[in-house]
Scaffold this active site. Sequence first.
Site, PDB file in Angstrom:
ATOM      1  N   GLU A 297       0.843  -1.209   0.000  1.00 27.68           N
ATOM      2  CA  GLU A 297       0.000   0.000   0.000  1.00 27.68           C
ATOM      3  C   GLU A 297       0.873   1.252   0.000  1.00 27.68           C
ATOM      4  O   GLU A 297       2.060   1.173   0.313  1.00 27.68           O
ATOM      5  CB  GLU A 297      -0.929  -0.017   1.216  1.00 27.68           C
ATOM      6  CG  GLU A 297      -0.212  -0.137   2.542  1.00 27.68           C
ATOM      7  CD  GLU A 297      -0.500   1.006   3.471  1.00 27.68           C
ATOM      8  OE1 GLU A 297      -0.704   2.127   2.984  1.00 27.68           O
ATOM      9  OE2 GLU A 297      -0.468   0.772   4.691  1.00 27.68           O
TER      10      GLU A 297
ATOM     11  N   VAL B  32      -5.086   0.225   2.664  1.00 30.71           N
ATOM     12  CA  VAL B  32      -5.156  -1.236   2.574  1.00 30.71           C
ATOM     13  C   VAL B  32      -6.380  -1.656   1.749  1.00 30.71           C
ATOM     14  O   VAL B  32      -6.284  -2.519   0.869  1.00 30.71           O
ATOM     15  CB  VAL B  32      -5.193  -1.867   3.983  1.00 30.71           C
ATOM     16  CG1 VAL B  32      -5.539  -3.349   3.915  1.00 30.71           C
ATOM     17  CG2 VAL B  32      -3.855  -1.658   4.684  1.00 30.71           C
TER      18      VAL B  32
ATOM     19  N   LYS C 165      -3.734  -0.422  13.479  1.00 31.23           N
ATOM     20  CA  LYS C 165      -3.059   0.791  13.915  1.00 31.23           C
ATOM     21  C   LYS C 165      -3.229   0.973  15.423  1.00 31.23           C
ATOM     22  O   LYS C 165      -4.312   0.771  15.960  1.00 31.23           O
ATOM     23  CB  LYS C 165      -3.659   2.001  13.178  1.00 31.23           C
ATOM     24  CG  LYS C 165      -3.403   1.942  11.689  1.00 31.23           C
ATOM     25  CD  LYS C 165      -3.846   3.195  10.985  1.00 31.23           C
ATOM     26  CE  LYS C 165      -5.356   3.286  10.859  1.00 31.23           C
ATOM     27  NZ  LYS C 165      -5.746   4.355   9.910  1.00 31.23           N
TER      28      LYS C 165
HETATM   29  N1  PSU Z   1      -1.164   1.949   9.545  1.00 36.95           N
HETATM   30  C1  PSU Z   1      -0.211   2.865   9.806  1.00 36.95           C
HETATM   31  N2  PSU Z   1      -0.205   4.016   9.075  1.00 36.95           N
HETATM   32  C2  PSU Z   1      -1.140   4.243   8.102  1.00 36.95           C
HETATM   33  C3  PSU Z   1      -2.121   3.263   7.829  1.00 36.95           C
HETATM   34  C4  PSU Z   1      -2.083   2.137   8.578  1.00 36.95           C
HETATM   35  O1  PSU Z   1       0.614   2.678  10.690  1.00 36.95           O
HETATM   36  O2  PSU Z   1      -1.099   5.299   7.482  1.00 36.95           O
HETATM   37  C5  PSU Z   1      -3.138   3.505   6.744  1.00 36.95           C
HETATM   38  C6  PSU Z   1      -3.375   2.211   5.974  1.00 36.95           C
HETATM   39  O3  PSU Z   1      -3.239   2.495   4.599  1.00 36.95           O
HETATM   40  C7  PSU Z   1      -4.801   1.843   6.314  1.00 36.95           C
HETATM   41  C8  PSU Z   1      -5.409   3.201   6.494  1.00 36.95           C
HETATM   42  O4  PSU Z   1      -5.421   1.126   5.289  1.00 36.95           O
HETATM   43  O5  PSU Z   1      -4.415   3.882   7.246  1.00 36.95           O
HETATM   44  C9  PSU Z   1      -6.768   3.180   7.141  1.00 36.95           C
HETATM   45  O6  PSU Z   1      -7.283   4.461   7.107  1.00 36.95           O
HETATM   46  P1  PSU Z   1      -8.826   4.713   7.444  1.00 36.95           P
HETATM   47  O7  PSU Z   1      -8.961   4.447   8.929  1.00 36.95           O
HETATM   48  O8  PSU Z   1      -9.068   6.156   7.107  1.00 36.95           O
HETATM   49  O9  PSU Z   1      -9.622   3.743   6.640  1.00 36.95           O
END
Ligand code: PSU
Length: 282
Positions: A15, A94, A145
């Site tokens: 990603e 992702v 995360k």
């Molecule tokens: N984990 C990290 N940093 C990130 C992400 C995940 O340590 O930037 C990103 C990944 O790309 C994940 C996204 O798919 O954050 C999810 O964001 P959201 O909660 O807005 O769907």
Amino acid sequence: MADALTQGIPVVALETSILGQGLPPPHNLKAARACEAAIREEGGAPATVAVLDGRLRVGLSDAELERIAAGSVKVSTRDLGPAMARGSAGATTVAATMRAAAMAGIRFLATGGIGGIHRGHPEDQSADLVELARSPVAVFCAGAKIILDLRLTVERLESLGIPVLGYGCDEFPAFYSRHSGCPVSARVDGSAEAARTLGAAWDTGVRGIVVAIPPPAELEGAEEMARRAVADERDLAGADVTPRLLARMAELSGGRSLDLNIDLVVNNARVAAQVARAFLAA
Ligand code: PSU
Ligand code: MN
């Protein structure tokens, strides 16, 4: 990359949201390049995903990695069409990367941590969860995360019927720590067992699968720092939440969270390539 797939070389999708938004420079490019290198070292082919020049791209040159790092919008599944139509430089989450991988016939994806359900904001749920129920791709990660509510995230993965395989562990990792107190749905030990388990699960019609890998080191006090970051930034909403919270974690840890973030995402990429190789050999 397309040649790699037909020639039986293990392909691992990467990603770019971590490159475009998740990590600050120079850590972002360092991580992206090191992930690609780790996959190549294992005899695999990296397929880094992004939206560029109106197209959904699977496999980027180094100059294209730099373009995403220099400025890009965060693109989840629902944003793919608009970003392509507009010609924006788009860094894929992702969810969006899984969709691109599935379209290209790639079954393996590596990231740092998946999205999930936010602490104190249970209405903020990442599209990563829904996409896991939809696209047949194994996502190699150090859990979710750190800033998320891990217990609610693990519960939702269970409701969606998504296997959560612990790679040499019984607990769902908490990104900067091996321990979260949340169980995985099954443990696998080593790349051969992981590959066999993925194949068997896919044979039952399961789509996305989480392969949770403990981080290579522990960040002492990570949970306390995550709590403070969430408390400090509680008024944020939407796609900006993650970048802000991770920046706050970096401040609170004196930059140590960034170094470990690189190490763990590279470790995940390496394991993904090893499992992809075992899967092709089986
Ligand atoms: N984990 C990290 N940093 C990130 C992400 C995940 O340590 O930037 C990103 C990944 O790309 C994940 C996204 O798919 O954050 C999810 O964001 P959201 O909660 O807005 O769907
Ligand atoms: Mn979110």
